[in-house]
Design a protein around this motif. Structure first.
Motif, short mmCIF file in Angstrom:
data_model
loop_
_atom_site.label_atom_id
_atom_site.label_comp_id
_atom_site.label_asym_id
_atom_site.label_seq_id
_atom_site.Cartn_x
_atom_site.Cartn_y
_atom_site.Cartn_z
N ARG A 147 -8.33 7.14 -1.60
CA ARG A 147 -7.13 7.53 -0.88
C ARG A 147 -7.48 8.07 0.51
O ARG A 147 -8.61 8.50 0.76
CB ARG A 147 -6.38 8.63 -1.64
N ILE A 148 -6.46 8.08 1.39
CA ILE A 148 -6.59 8.67 2.72
C ILE A 148 -5.47 9.70 2.84
O ILE A 148 -4.29 9.35 2.85
CB ILE A 148 -6.44 7.61 3.84
N GLY A 149 -5.85 10.97 2.89
CA GLY A 149 -4.87 12.03 3.08
C GLY A 149 -4.54 12.16 4.56
O GLY A 149 -5.43 12.09 5.41
N THR A 198 -0.13 10.35 1.70
CA THR A 198 -1.41 9.88 1.18
C THR A 198 -1.31 8.37 1.06
O THR A 198 -0.37 7.85 0.47
CB THR A 198 -1.71 10.49 -0.20
N LEU A 199 -2.29 7.69 1.67
CA LEU A 199 -2.34 6.23 1.61
C LEU A 199 -3.39 5.80 0.61
O LEU A 199 -4.45 6.42 0.52
CB LEU A 199 -2.70 5.65 2.98
N ARG A 200 -3.12 4.74 -0.11
CA ARG A 200 -4.16 4.14 -0.95
C ARG A 200 -5.09 3.35 -0.04
O ARG A 200 -4.63 2.66 0.87
CB ARG A 200 -3.54 3.19 -1.97
N ALA A 205 -2.38 0.07 7.80
CA ALA A 205 -1.53 1.10 7.23
C ALA A 205 -1.46 2.32 8.15
O ALA A 205 -0.39 2.90 8.36
CB ALA A 205 -2.04 1.50 5.84
N LEU A 206 -2.60 2.70 8.72
CA LEU A 206 -2.63 3.82 9.66
C LEU A 206 -1.81 3.52 10.91
O LEU A 206 -1.11 4.40 11.42
CB LEU A 206 -4.07 4.11 10.09
#
Length: 165
Positions: free
Chosen positions: A13-15, A30-32, A43-44
């Protein structure tokens, strides 16, 4: 106006956290992790556009001694691949103990039904909250260091490791 996006990069994940330069940092999402860094960058880029972000603050996992290790190298490689795709300056920030502090702030994970162990979805939701909160801590550390540098007459902000532009 400058808007900063704090990033806690993990294996799954990316918080994310958001703040204006005056703060405070707020947990955002939070991105997977995607299959590739390009997927992560896409996604960012959506979040960056939606939030009007102008700079990224990425947590750099250091050993307790302050030395860089394998995870630091993986983070730097990810930034080197993602930065050209999102086109924003990046500042690295020491992220030691941020996940632990985030867990303390959030409190214990909720128990499952009838007091049993948490379900998989409960564990995932909790870990996602921890990642967002850790990103907020990383970002707030950077904001606090910048504020201290301004009041100290432009001295170097402790904890900011370097900038990639």
């Amino acid at each position: 106006m400058t808007r900063l996006l704090g990033i806690d990069l993990g294996e799954r994940r990316i918080g994310l956290a958001i703040a204006d330069p005056e703060g405070p940092a707020m947990a955002l999402a939070t991105l997977r992790r995607g299959a590739t860094t390009a997927d992560d960058a896409t996604a960012l880029a959506r979040v960056i556009a939606e939030q009007g972000v102008t700079e990224l603050v990425v947590g750099l996992p250091l050993h307790a001694s302050g030395a860089e290790g394998t995870q630091s190298e993986l983070t730097r490689d990810w930034v080197a691949a993602a930065q050209p795709l999102v086109g924003l300056p990046v500042v690295f920030r020491d992220e030691r103990l941020t996940s632990h502090l985030a867990e303390q702030r959030l409190g214990p994970m909720k128990r499952g039904r009838s007091g049993g162990p948490p379900t998989r979805s409960q564990r995932e939701a909790y870990r996602s909250r921890v990642d967002r909160e850790a990103a907020a801590i990383i970002l707030q550390d950077e904001l606090d260091a910048r504020a201290a540098a301004r009041t100290d007459g432009g001295q170097t902000a402790g904890g900011t490791l370097e900038t990639n532009t």
